[in-house]
Design an enzyme around this catalytic site. Sequence first.
Site, mmCIF file in Angstrom:
data_model
loop_
_atom_site.group_PDB
_atom_site.id
_atom_site.type_symbol
_atom_site.label_atom_id
_atom_site.label_comp_id
_atom_site.label_asym_id
_atom_site.label_seq_id
_atom_site.Cartn_x
_atom_site.Cartn_y
_atom_site.Cartn_z
ATOM 1 C CG HIS A 11 -1.187 54.866 31.163
ATOM 2 N ND1 HIS A 11 -2.324 54.964 31.937
ATOM 3 C CD2 HIS A 11 -0.855 53.554 31.148
ATOM 4 C CE1 HIS A 11 -2.662 53.767 32.359
ATOM 5 N NE2 HIS A 11 -1.786 52.888 31.898
ATOM 6 C CG HIS A 23 -1.364 49.571 33.238
ATOM 7 N ND1 HIS A 23 -1.846 50.204 32.130
ATOM 8 C CD2 HIS A 23 -1.292 48.260 32.901
ATOM 9 C CE1 HIS A 23 -2.057 49.322 31.163
ATOM 10 N NE2 HIS A 23 -1.735 48.135 31.615
ATOM 11 C CB CYS A 95 -3.018 55.633 35.343
ATOM 12 S SG CYS A 95 -2.494 57.060 34.368
#
Length: 139
Positions: A11, A23, A95
């Site tokens: 991530h 994020h 992401c």
Amino acid sequence: MIQFQMFGFQHWGIYIGEEEVVHFTWPSSGAGSQPVQARFKVRKEKIKDVQGVLKIAVWNKFDEKYPPLDPVCVVKRARHMENKVLRYNPVNANCEHFATLMRYDKALSDQALLGVFGFAGPLALQALLGSLASNLDYL
């Protein structure tokens, strides 16, 4: 860019100072039941509060290939996107695409290109974020 190693995937987010990251992330509840084409939110939160993290690293992995934008500009871009709800797609709007678009002005994702999620171009997220940010002076 901050890389969060999760179970089975990475991530990504943008470090903005004071132990905080911006994020593009899953909803705070029911993430496992979300469809692939879900709408996810760009959030600011403390690094320590990001859930499911096994390891954390600073990794600006495309710096040798693409010139990064000025760090002040990167933070402003990321902060501008806070609380925006965007369509998530693991192959072209994830992401990593978000973080690289903020840092390099190019939506890139090794995870998508290497087949973790499949093969597709990152144009959808770049077009969406570009349209949102097209009138900003600092972009």
